[in-house]
Design a protein around this motif. Structure first.
Motif, mmCIF file in Angstrom:
data_model
loop_
_atom_site.group_PDB
_atom_site.id
_atom_site.type_symbol
_atom_site.label_atom_id
_atom_site.label_comp_id
_atom_site.label_asym_id
_atom_site.label_seq_id
_atom_site.Cartn_x
_atom_site.Cartn_y
_atom_site.Cartn_z
ATOM 1 N N ASN A 64 107.378 -41.923 73.791
ATOM 2 C CA ASN A 64 107.919 -43.060 73.036
ATOM 3 C C ASN A 64 109.343 -42.789 72.575
ATOM 4 O O ASN A 64 110.193 -43.682 72.595
ATOM 5 N N TRP A 65 109.608 -41.550 72.175
ATOM 6 C CA TRP A 65 110.971 -41.199 71.778
ATOM 7 C C TRP A 65 111.928 -41.404 72.953
ATOM 8 O O TRP A 65 112.999 -41.994 72.803
ATOM 9 N N LEU A 66 111.540 -40.938 74.147
ATOM 10 C CA LEU A 66 112.407 -41.071 75.314
ATOM 11 C C LEU A 66 112.636 -42.548 75.662
ATOM 12 O O LEU A 66 113.753 -42.937 76.009
ATOM 13 N N MET A 67 111.589 -43.373 75.530
ATOM 14 C CA MET A 67 111.764 -44.804 75.801
ATOM 15 C C MET A 67 112.804 -45.406 74.860
ATOM 16 O O MET A 67 113.702 -46.136 75.290
ATOM 17 N N TYR A 68 112.704 -45.090 73.565
ATOM 18 C CA TYR A 68 113.661 -45.650 72.610
ATOM 19 C C TYR A 68 115.083 -45.150 72.884
ATOM 20 O O TYR A 68 116.048 -45.904 72.748
#
Length: 523
Positions: free
Chosen positions: A133-137
């Motif tokens: 999720n961090w990488l997506m953001y």
């Protein structure tokens, strides 16, 4: 998964990294059991509507959310034959084509095994890799998105290659901080989403309000009180007699006798109103056709209106194209202020939409998919007629329109026969005044709503930007530095067995074993 391309392009140049952060690239944060690859080249001939493997496409990838829109399939045997990579829940999907370019979402999983199209990049960081999720953001953040745009290629169909994605260098926080950042982003986004939802609900209510105002106006309900206080107004029947005389006098009414209007199935009108046909009120004309576009010695270029320019209740003149046409055709089709425009083709629910040309350009004509209605008398309000077409007319045009495989259309004959309710001249003025007063308030309210929606979008981007720069959450000195995470991933990859396209350690030659998800689907 070593990056063979040493060239790096920073998504955040000249910014001091917070303590414990490191610069990295997508390749470097994918563990040995992860993936960083493009989707698969699945052609139309490879697909099967009865297949048990779903093909995830660009249409499924939203900007931070999964759309779940596509409806394409292939068989499992075909997926194995094509050596497809099966998706797993929590995979990151990056759209390599607009719009917008580089938009990213998390794949939530699907009851069927899934693969994805070649214009989608798959990132699976693995068990010990970066937080998904961090990488997506981060990929959806303004700085990263700007860098993607700088690396795009293609003249007509812009795209970002996986090779160029792998060049982008960005700051990596410690893994615990990644999780804290995700929690904070989702908390703030939840609050934002609630506000946006309320704004969009208000916008929908505003749309219904506009429709109710126009409906009440063209049915005479908006001016009921006005009629009671003006009992001696000239009735519409007298106005129609005057229009008929003006038609004959102008010469534009010299055509075959108009067909009588059957009012047996039309709604009842106020006593002073009358039903009539559009061609009794106005001279109608189609636009420039393919034959009339042929160049001649006296041809010249001139702006022209397309269906896209003529919307329901307004003209969209942001993009006006020009066309080469003979002077005789230009003279015949030249728009005059006050002309009412109707669209001829498009989606069925958009047939007959239109508004009024008010001389926005010194010269302009219209294409053959836009009809022009020029009133015979100034005693008829062009705004009232257009509003009537955009309300009551929707049912008429949908009923009378002709549907082909991909397009609906109405012809000039159907438009000529369009029934229009006609109020007295003075009441038309009152109706126009009432509508404009009420809609101006609605327009101002909508402008405020749109401004708040834009503000929410900017705030969303600001949150991501702060997260990217380490400004969203305080750092914790006890966190294991990101450099340790990167070294551990590098060591595990160097010691692990090679990974196949399904994220499995290879076991030598032969048919790859089926994943648990696929086995479940086939049982």
């Amino acid at each position: 998964m070593k990056d063979s391309n040493d060239q790096s392009i920073s998504a955040l140049p000249n910014v001091e990294l917070p303590i414990g952060w490191s610069l990295t690239k997508i390749n470097d944060i994918v563990d040995y059991d992860g993936l960083f690859k493009d989707g698969d080249w699945v052609e139309s001939k490879d697909q099967d509507p009865n297949g048990n493997v779903r093909l995830i496409q660009l249409a499924d990838i939203g900007d931070g959310f999964y759309r779940n829109k596509s409806d394409r399939f292939l068989t499992y045997d075909k997926a194995i034959e094509l050596n497809c990579s099966f998706l797993e829940s929590e995979d990151i999907l990056i759209a390599r084509m607009p719009d917008p370019l580089g938009r990213t979402c998390i794949f939530p999983g699907d009851p069927k095994p899934c693969v994805t199209a070649v214009d989608v990049c798959i990132v699976r960081t693995g068990k010990q890799g970066a937080n998904h999720n961090w990488l997506m953001y981060i990929v959806n953040s303004p700085d990263f998105r700007t860098t993607i745009e700088s690396l795009q290629s293609g003249s007509t169909r812009k795209r970002i290659s996986r090779k160029n994605l792998s060049k982008i260098e960005f700051p990596l926080p410690p893994l615990p901080e990644q999780r804290r950042i995700v929690t904070k982003i989702e908390e703030l986004f939840t609050q934002l989403d609630a506000g946006v939802s309320a704004l969009e609900k208000s916008r929908a209510q505003l749309k219904r309000y506009r429709q109710s105002v126009l409906k009440a106006a063209v049915e005479g309900k908006l001016t009921e009180e006005w009629r009671r206080s003006h009992p001696d107004v000239e009735p519409a029947s007298v106005l129609l007699e005057r229009i008929e005389r003006e038609r004959e006098k102008s010469g534009r009414g010299r055509h075959k006798k108009l067909q009588p209007l059957d009012v047996s199935e039309l709604p009842e009108l106020p006593v002073e109103w009358e039903w009539t046909r559009l061609d009794f009120l106005a001279a109608l004309k189609g636009g420039i056709t393919k034959d009339s576009k042929r160049k001649s010695n006296n041809s010249r270029s001139i702006p022209y209106l397309r269906v896209a320019n003529v919307q329901r209740g307004f003209l969209d003149l942001r993009e006006i194209k020009e066309i080469e046409a003979p002077k005789s055709v230009i003279s015949e089709l030249l728009l005059e202020p006050g002309d009412i425009l109707f669209t001829e083709g498009g989606d069925r629910d958009k047939l007959g939409r239109g508004w009024i040309w008010q001389g926005e350009l010194p010269e302009c004509i219209h294409q053959n998919h836009v009809f022009r209605a020029r009133l015979y008398s100034n005693d008829v309000s062009n705004k009232f007629v257009s509003w009537f077409g955009n309300t009551y007319g929707q049912r008429y045009f949908m009923r009378e329109g002709k549907q082909t495989t991909n397009l609906a259309s109405i012809n000039l004959t159907k438009l000529r026969g369009f029934p229009v309710s006609l109020p007295p001249k003075e009441e038309q003025k009152e109706i126009v005044s009432e509508i404009e007063c009420r809609l101006s308030v609605a327009d101002q309210t909508e402008a405020n709503l749109e401004a708040n929606l834009r503000r929410a979008a900017r705030l969303r981007q600001s949150i991501l930007k702060k997260a990217f720069r380490g400004e969203l959450m305080p750092q914790d000195p006890s966190d294991e530095p990101a450099s340790v995470l990167l070294e551990r991933i590098r060591m595990e990859r160097s010691q692990a067995r090679p990974i196949n396209n399904r994220g499995q350690a290879r076991r030598g030659r032969g048919r790859p074993r089926k994943t648990a998800a696929v086995q479940t689907e086939l049982i």
